[in-house]
Structures are given as structure tokens and as C-alpha cells.
Scaffold this motif. Structure first.
Motif: not given
Length: 307
Positions: A176-205
Motif C-alpha cells: 500500500f502506497s502512502n505517497d500515492l494516498a497523499n497525492l490523491v487526498l491533497n489534490d482536489l482536481s485529481l480526486q474529481e478525475v478519480l471519482i469520475d472513473n470510479v463512477l464509470t466503473t460502477l455503472q459499466t460493470k
């Protein structure tokens, strides 16, 4: 149903006679490969059939379920001997109902790698509420690491087991990467991209919800982590997707250690719809002999969580 504890001098034939149930049923209900290998202190599930059915030529599992007013899922649960497979043969005895009223309802989830043994998964699925294929990783640009999860989702859907999407910071090296978590948790624009990808996966799968598992989170990221879970909930809940967060097994709010300090039970509990207490791996492959989830350890974590 009763739980019987094996005593000195016991054998399976005598236990079956004492309870008035077939020895074969005790073997199937308890997955006993050899009836002569009982251990003192071992627990055995004893179930008492109330209504049985003898399979006739031309019967199928679907026809038996319809005739008896049971779901396929319940018919599989009542008959572990089927091992999740629909094959029947004339003369086979199926249990339709057991004595006693049903116990309390519980929600059961299981993680599974895409390479899980298929027969093991097939016979387990009828007993699961959720199946969670492990795992969707995260890339530094917010894209997801792909997962061969569709066969598992399809197998679960066939017997009425829903699927949860698993999102983690696990890397290809298995850490488990704490550096990757730190990047995601402190970049709101990155979170938006990630959440969009999560939502797409939830719906398509065809997933039914999201399980978030960020481990070894930096202490300074505890509040950003809770804020991220809250953003996920705000986006996903209106579309019918619950957000679950996995929590390290803490016994106090100030428990030291990188595994624990980034997980605030209060903040994450308020942010998520549900939490999953990771009360396991005290005993593990490379450690000393001990239980994977010792009851006193599990109890201590649950009692703290309830505060």
C-alpha cells in the motif's frame, strides 16, 4: 441448528446417531474430508431437516425451486452437497426446509482475487451478500489500474450475490502506497478525475457499491482522507451506491503506528455509509503460530469502535 463440541472418545457415527441426523449430512455441512479425523474441541454444525424432496426423473433445480416455493439461492444454501452447481440426479435427496426459525440476518462480504479457484467460489457464493473482486489500483493521473473482474461479477449475479468495487492504493509490488494516498487526498482536481472513473466503473460493470481501502495513510492525511470519503459519498449516494471504508484494527484514538494514525474512526465513520473493521491477520503466514482473528483482539477493536 446446534453447535456440538467434539469430546474425548467421540466418533462421527455416534454423534450422528445421538442427534438423529445422517452422518453424510454432518460431513457435508462441516466440509469434513475424513469422518475418522475429529479433534477434541472441534465444533460441528448440526442441522435438522424438516422437509426433504427426492429428485424425480426430469427434475431440474429451477423446477424444484419453483415447486417448493424457494429461491435457487436458498436451495443452494440448504444443500451444500450441490456445491453451487445445478446438476441433479434421480433419487437424490434435497433438503427444502430445516427445523427452527431463521436466525438473525447478517451481511456477509468476501474478497476474491480474479484467479480464485472457481469451484471454491461457486460453492461459496450462495452464502455471500457481497463479492468484492480485489482490487482496483490508482494511477498518479487518477486513472484506474484495470482488473479482470467480469467473470467474478457474472458468477455472483447468477446466484443473487451483489458485487462491491474495491478501490485501494495497492501497487504492483503488493504494498500500500502512502505517497500515492497523499497525492490523491491533497489534490482536489485529481480526486474529481478519480471519482469520475470510479463512477464509470460502477455503472459499466454493474457494481452495487464501493469499498475504499487506503492503508498506511500518513497521520497528517487523516482529515483529508475523511474529506475524500465524504466527497465520494456525496457523489455516489444519490445514484444508489453506498460507500464503505476499511479501517485498521484500532483500540484507542491515539494508537501509535503508521497503520493506525491515518485512520480516524470518528471522522471516517461520519463520512462513510458503513465501515469495515479489518480485525484479522494477527496470525499470518510469516509470523508465529496464532489465530488469524483471536476473539479477545477482535472484541477489543469492536468495543473501541462502538465508542
Amino acid at each position: 441448528m446446534e453447535i456440538y463440541v467434539v469430546q474425548p472418545g467421540d466418533n462421527l457415527f455416534g454423534i450422528a446417531q445421538a442427534f438423529g441426523v445422517p452422518m453424510s449430512q454432518i460431513m457435508e455441512d462441516n466440509r469434513l474430508p475424513n469422518p475418522s479425523l475429529l479433534v477434541v474441541g472441534q465444533t460441528l454444525v448440526i442441522r435438522f431437516p424438516e422437509e426433504v424432496y427426492t429428485v424425480q426423473p426430469g427434475d431440474t433445480l429451477v423446477s424444484v425451486a419453483l415447486q417448493s416455493g424457494l429461491s435457487l439461492r436458498q436451495l443452494y444454501r440448504n444443500n451444500p452437497i450441490l456445491e453451487g452447481q445445478p446438476t441433479l440426479y434421480p433419487g437424490q435427496t434435497l433438503v427444502l426446509r430445516y427445523q427452527g426459525s431463521p436466525g438473525p440476518s447478517v451481511t456477509v462480504n468476501s474478497y476474491a482475487y480474479p484467479f480464485i479457484n472457481q469451484s471454491l467460489l461457486q460453492r461459496t457464493l450462495p452464502f455471500l451478500t457481497y463479492l468484492t473482486p480485489f482490487t482496483y489500483g490508482i494511477q498518479e493521473d487518477g486513472e484506474l489500474v484495470s482488473l479482470d473482474d467480469e467473470p467474478l461479477i457474472a458468477m455472483g449475479r447468477a446466484v443473487g450475490t451483489a458485487a462491491l468495487m474495491h478501490l485501494s492504493t495497492l501497487t504492483e509490488s503488493g504494498n500500500f502506497s502512502n505517497d500515492l494516498a497523499n497525492l490523491v487526498l491533497n489534490d482536489l482536481s485529481l480526486q474529481e478525475v478519480l471519482i469520475d472513473n470510479v463512477l464509470t466503473t460502477l455503472q459499466t460493470k454493474g457494481y452495487s457499491g464501493l469499498d475504499v481501502d487506503f492503508e498506511f495513510v500518513f497521520p497528517q492525511d487523516a482529515l483529508p482522507y475523511a474529506a475524500f470519503i465524504r466527497r465520494l459519498r456525496d457523489r455516489l449516494n444519490p445514484l444508489g451506491y453506498p460507500v464503505i471504508v476499511a479501517l485498521a484494527p484500532k483500540t484507542s484514538s491515539d494508537q501509535p503506528g503508521l497503520l493506525y494514525e491515518g485512520h480516524s474512526y470518528r471522522d471516517l465513520g461520519e463520512a462513510a455509509n458503513r465501515v469495515f473493521l479489518m480485525t484479522y491477520e494477527w496470525g499470518y503466514t510469516y509470523g508465529p503460530p496464532m489465530a488469524v482473528a483471536p476473539l479477545p483482539n477482535v472484541r477489543a477493536v469492536v468495543e473501541y469502535a462502538l465508542t
